[in-house]
Design a protein around this motif. Sequence first.
Motif, PDB file in Angstrom:
ATOM      1  N   MET A 127       0.855  -1.206   0.000  1.00 26.17           N
ATOM      2  CA  MET A 127       0.000   0.000   0.000  1.00 26.17           C
ATOM      3  C   MET A 127       0.883   1.246   0.000  1.00 26.17           C
ATOM      4  O   MET A 127       1.778   1.387   0.826  1.00 26.17           O
ATOM      5  N   THR A 128       0.659   2.153  -0.933  1.00 27.33           N
ATOM      6  CA  THR A 128       1.455   3.371  -1.009  1.00 27.33           C
ATOM      7  C   THR A 128       0.942   4.389  -0.005  1.00 27.33           C
ATOM      8  O   THR A 128      -0.249   4.477   0.275  1.00 27.33           O
ATOM      9  N   GLN A 129       1.844   5.154   0.549  1.00 23.93           N
ATOM     10  CA  GLN A 129       1.522   6.189   1.533  1.00 23.93           C
ATOM     11  C   GLN A 129       1.685   7.546   0.882  1.00 23.93           C
ATOM     12  O   GLN A 129       2.758   7.881   0.386  1.00 23.93           O
ATOM     13  N   GLU A 130       0.623   8.317   0.878  1.00 23.42           N
ATOM     14  CA  GLU A 130       0.682   9.653   0.291  1.00 23.42           C
ATOM     15  C   GLU A 130       1.602  10.546   1.107  1.00 23.42           C
ATOM     16  O   GLU A 130       1.581  10.532   2.337  1.00 23.42           O
ATOM     17  N   VAL A 131       2.425  11.326   0.428  1.00 17.25           N
ATOM     18  CA  VAL A 131       3.278  12.312   1.078  1.00 17.25           C
ATOM     19  C   VAL A 131       2.504  13.617   1.152  1.00 17.25           C
ATOM     20  O   VAL A 131       2.052  14.144   0.128  1.00 17.25           O
ATOM     21  N   ARG A 132       2.330  14.151   2.357  1.00 19.56           N
ATOM     22  CA  ARG A 132       1.577  15.387   2.551  1.00 19.56           C
ATOM     23  C   ARG A 132       2.543  16.538   2.812  1.00 19.56           C
ATOM     24  O   ARG A 132       3.498  16.405   3.587  1.00 19.56           O
ATOM     25  N   ALA A 133       2.277  17.659   2.191  1.00 20.94           N
ATOM     26  CA  ALA A 133       3.105  18.853   2.371  1.00 20.94           C
ATOM     27  C   ALA A 133       2.203  20.082   2.316  1.00 20.94           C
ATOM     28  O   ALA A 133       1.039  20.008   1.927  1.00 20.94           O
ATOM     29  N   ALA A 134       2.759  21.214   2.720  1.00 22.68           N
ATOM     30  CA  ALA A 134       2.006  22.470   2.691  1.00 22.68           C
ATOM     31  C   ALA A 134       2.974  23.617   2.469  1.00 22.68           C
ATOM     32  O   ALA A 134       4.164  23.522   2.778  1.00 22.68           O
ATOM     33  N   GLY A 135       2.449  24.699   1.927  1.00 20.62           N
ATOM     34  CA  GLY A 135       3.266  25.876   1.667  1.00 20.62           C
ATOM     35  C   GLY A 135       2.399  27.102   1.513  1.00 20.62           C
ATOM     36  O   GLY A 135       1.204  27.085   1.835  1.00 20.62           O
ATOM     37  N   ALA A 136       3.007  28.162   1.009  1.00 18.84           N
ATOM     38  CA  ALA A 136       2.274  29.424   0.920  1.00 18.84           C
ATOM     39  C   ALA A 136       2.845  30.312  -0.171  1.00 18.84           C
ATOM     40  O   ALA A 136       4.017  30.196  -0.539  1.00 18.84           O
ATOM     41  N   VAL A 137       1.978  31.174  -0.671  1.00 21.03           N
ATOM     42  CA  VAL A 137       2.443  32.338  -1.411  1.00 21.03           C
ATOM     43  C   VAL A 137       2.654  33.423  -0.356  1.00 21.03           C
ATOM     44  O   VAL A 137       1.692  33.996   0.160  1.00 21.03           O
ATOM     45  N   LEU A 138       3.906  33.627  -0.004  1.00 21.67           N
ATOM     46  CA  LEU A 138       4.262  34.629   1.000  1.00 21.67           C
ATOM     47  C   LEU A 138       4.331  35.987   0.316  1.00 21.67           C
ATOM     48  O   LEU A 138       5.041  36.147  -0.676  1.00 21.67           O
ATOM     49  N   TRP A 139       3.593  36.966   0.855  1.00 20.17           N
ATOM     50  CA  TRP A 139       3.519  38.261   0.191  1.00 20.17           C
ATOM     51  C   TRP A 139       3.739  39.397   1.197  1.00 20.17           C
ATOM     52  O   TRP A 139       3.621  39.222   2.397  1.00 20.17           O
ATOM     53  N   ARG A 140       4.072  40.562   0.621  1.00 21.98           N
ATOM     54  CA  ARG A 140       4.184  41.778   1.416  1.00 21.98           C
ATOM     55  C   ARG A 140       3.771  42.956   0.555  1.00 21.98           C
ATOM     56  O   ARG A 140       3.874  42.918  -0.680  1.00 21.98           O
ATOM     57  N   GLY A 141       3.267  43.993   1.194  1.00 18.17           N
ATOM     58  CA  GLY A 141       2.958  45.219   0.476  1.00 18.17           C
ATOM     59  C   GLY A 141       4.216  46.013   0.220  1.00 18.17           C
ATOM     60  O   GLY A 141       5.101  46.092   1.083  1.00 18.17           O
ATOM     61  N   CYS A 142       4.286  46.579  -0.965  1.00 20.39           N
ATOM     62  CA  CYS A 142       5.431  47.433  -1.332  1.00 20.39           C
ATOM     63  C   CYS A 142       4.854  48.688  -1.970  1.00 20.39           C
ATOM     64  O   CYS A 142       4.637  48.750  -3.180  1.00 20.39           O
ATOM     65  N   GLY A 143       4.563  49.682  -1.134  1.00 20.27           N
ATOM     66  CA  GLY A 143       3.814  50.831  -1.614  1.00 20.27           C
ATOM     67  C   GLY A 143       2.409  50.377  -1.964  1.00 20.27           C
ATOM     68  O   GLY A 143       1.734  49.724  -1.170  1.00 20.27           O
ATOM     69  N   LYS A 144       1.958  50.668  -3.181  1.00 17.91           N
ATOM     70  CA  LYS A 144       0.652  50.214  -3.637  1.00 17.91           C
ATOM     71  C   LYS A 144       0.722  48.860  -4.332  1.00 17.91           C
ATOM     72  O   LYS A 144      -0.297  48.306  -4.731  1.00 17.91           O
ATOM     73  N   ALA A 145       1.924  48.341  -4.485  1.00 21.13           N
ATOM     74  CA  ALA A 145       2.124  47.069  -5.176  1.00 21.13           C
ATOM     75  C   ALA A 145       2.244  45.926  -4.167  1.00 21.13           C
ATOM     76  O   ALA A 145       2.351  46.134  -2.959  1.00 21.13           O
ATOM     77  N   THR A 146       2.221  44.719  -4.705  1.00 22.20           N
ATOM     78  CA  THR A 146       2.385  43.514  -3.898  1.00 22.20           C
ATOM     79  C   THR A 146       3.581  42.731  -4.420  1.00 22.20           C
ATOM     80  O   THR A 146       3.741  42.552  -5.631  1.00 22.20           O
ATOM     81  N   GLU A 147       4.421  42.263  -3.513  1.00 21.58           N
ATOM     82  CA  GLU A 147       5.542  41.416  -3.874  1.00 21.58           C
ATOM     83  C   GLU A 147       5.359  40.040  -3.240  1.00 21.58           C
ATOM     84  O   GLU A 147       4.806  39.921  -2.142  1.00 21.58           O
ATOM     85  N   VAL A 148       5.826  39.003  -3.942  1.00 19.20           N
ATOM     86  CA  VAL A 148       5.774  37.650  -3.413  1.00 19.20           C
ATOM     87  C   VAL A 148       7.197  37.107  -3.304  1.00 19.20           C
ATOM     88  O   VAL A 148       8.102  37.535  -4.022  1.00 19.20           O
ATOM     89  N   ALA A 149       7.382  36.161  -2.395  1.00 19.78           N
ATOM     90  CA  ALA A 149       8.706  35.611  -2.133  1.00 19.78           C
ATOM     91  C   ALA A 149       8.893  34.280  -2.851  1.00 19.78           C
ATOM     92  O   ALA A 149       8.056  33.382  -2.720  1.00 19.78           O
ATOM     93  N   LEU A 150       9.987  34.155  -3.583  1.00 14.99           N
ATOM     94  CA  LEU A 150      10.397  32.884  -4.164  1.00 14.99           C
ATOM     95  C   LEU A 150      11.711  32.464  -3.524  1.00 14.99           C
ATOM     96  O   LEU A 150      12.553  33.306  -3.191  1.00 14.99           O
ATOM     97  N   VAL A 151      11.883  31.159  -3.367  1.00 19.71           N
ATOM     98  CA  VAL A 151      13.102  30.640  -2.748  1.00 19.71           C
ATOM     99  C   VAL A 151      13.847  29.751  -3.738  1.00 19.71           C
ATOM    100  O   VAL A 151      13.232  29.043  -4.554  1.00 19.71           O
ATOM    101  N   HIS A 152      15.165  29.804  -3.661  1.00 21.06           N
ATOM    102  CA  HIS A 152      16.010  28.940  -4.500  1.00 21.06           C
ATOM    103  C   HIS A 152      16.533  27.800  -3.641  1.00 21.06           C
ATOM    104  O   HIS A 152      17.135  28.012  -2.588  1.00 21.06           O
ATOM    105  N   ARG A 153      16.298  26.568  -4.116  1.00 20.95           N
ATOM    106  CA  ARG A 153      16.733  25.388  -3.388  1.00 20.95           C
ATOM    107  C   ARG A 153      17.920  24.765  -4.127  1.00 20.95           C
ATOM    108  O   ARG A 153      17.750  24.216  -5.226  1.00 20.95           O
ATOM    109  N   PRO A 154      19.106  24.863  -3.574  1.00 22.43           N
ATOM    110  CA  PRO A 154      20.281  24.355  -4.286  1.00 22.43           C
ATOM    111  C   PRO A 154      20.235  22.855  -4.544  1.00 22.43           C
ATOM    112  O   PRO A 154      20.802  22.369  -5.536  1.00 22.43           O
ATOM    113  N   ARG A 155      19.548  22.115  -3.685  1.00 25.06           N
ATOM    114  CA  ARG A 155      19.465  20.662  -3.882  1.00 25.06           C
ATOM    115  C   ARG A 155      18.818  20.322  -5.220  1.00 25.06           C
ATOM    116  O   ARG A 155      19.204  19.352  -5.885  1.00 25.06           O
TER     117      ARG A 155
END
Length: 317
Positions: free
Chosen positions: A1-29
């Motif tokens: 029987m296979t076991q599902e791998v569960r994960a969670a994450g987010a679109v992390l955002w911040r206000g920048c003046g009237k604009a919105t910025e989101v955070a992206l991460v670089h994973r060297p692996r």
Amino acid sequence: MTQEVRAAGAVLWRGCGKATEVALVHRPRYDDWSLPKGKLDPGETTAEAAVREVKEETGFDAVLGRYLARTAYPVPTRNGSGTVPKTVDYFSAEAVSGVFAANDEVDELRWLDPTAAEKLLTRPEDVRVLRAFCEVPAGLTTLVLVRHAKAGKRDEWTGDDDLRPLSDAGLRQASALRRVLALYGPDRVLSAPRLRCVQTVQRVADDLGIEVRHEPLLSEEGYWPDPVLGVARLLAIAGDGGTPVVCSQGGVIPDLVSALADRDGVDLPAARGGVVPSKKGSFWVLSFRAPTTEDGPVLLAADYHPSALPTPSPTRS
């Protein structure tokens, strides 16, 4: 029987003046650019995992908002003999404090406008999540509408029904709600004046150092003589801004959510056969556009979470 791998994450955002910025991460692996995410720890909900993984990968504390999407794809098994399914549940999350420092998993973070972020993302499934985030504005008012936890059976309670307390199972649900609702950054707590409703959210209020405010129009007896007044009261609470937690009853929540969704043209996929769900100990995250001088708050999204205990993902509406 296979076991599902569960994960969670987010679109992390911040206000920048009237604009919105989101955070992206670089994973060297993997040498990829992605949204922050990671596997659930044992006994963790997707909401708890999303906030923890954001902190671990980006260094930022975050407050959750609406649910965005679930992605699913196969990943290799540990022994390399095949693959197992992996699912990742994503939320919108506002960065409230912190600073990035390179770590074992992430060596670079970039804050980008959504258009630039979409171009940099490596995986198509992350692009789909980012587009779900961009469907509505980022800076919304969140109102968390909670159905009270389990109480003793009505026919076994001989006292005033208003004073029927939570059962042992209900107290466990209330404890789980205390942990999960804190992730949304609540600033006030309101409740129908029933002991079981107040008990459900009392520890949330205790953690904030405030009292639970009674809302008679959001009890079954107060709502049904004039539902329009009940809807107006919830809209007034949302219009006050901040992040209120409101606890009500199963005889109120389905009609209340349906009325708001019909009023503002929000689809409710969580409603099956026209029935809006409201299990004991469940909650709706209602996301409103802030009121203007011309209009009151407008519902833009409604997400149903069937439990604050570790459960399948919420249904996005």
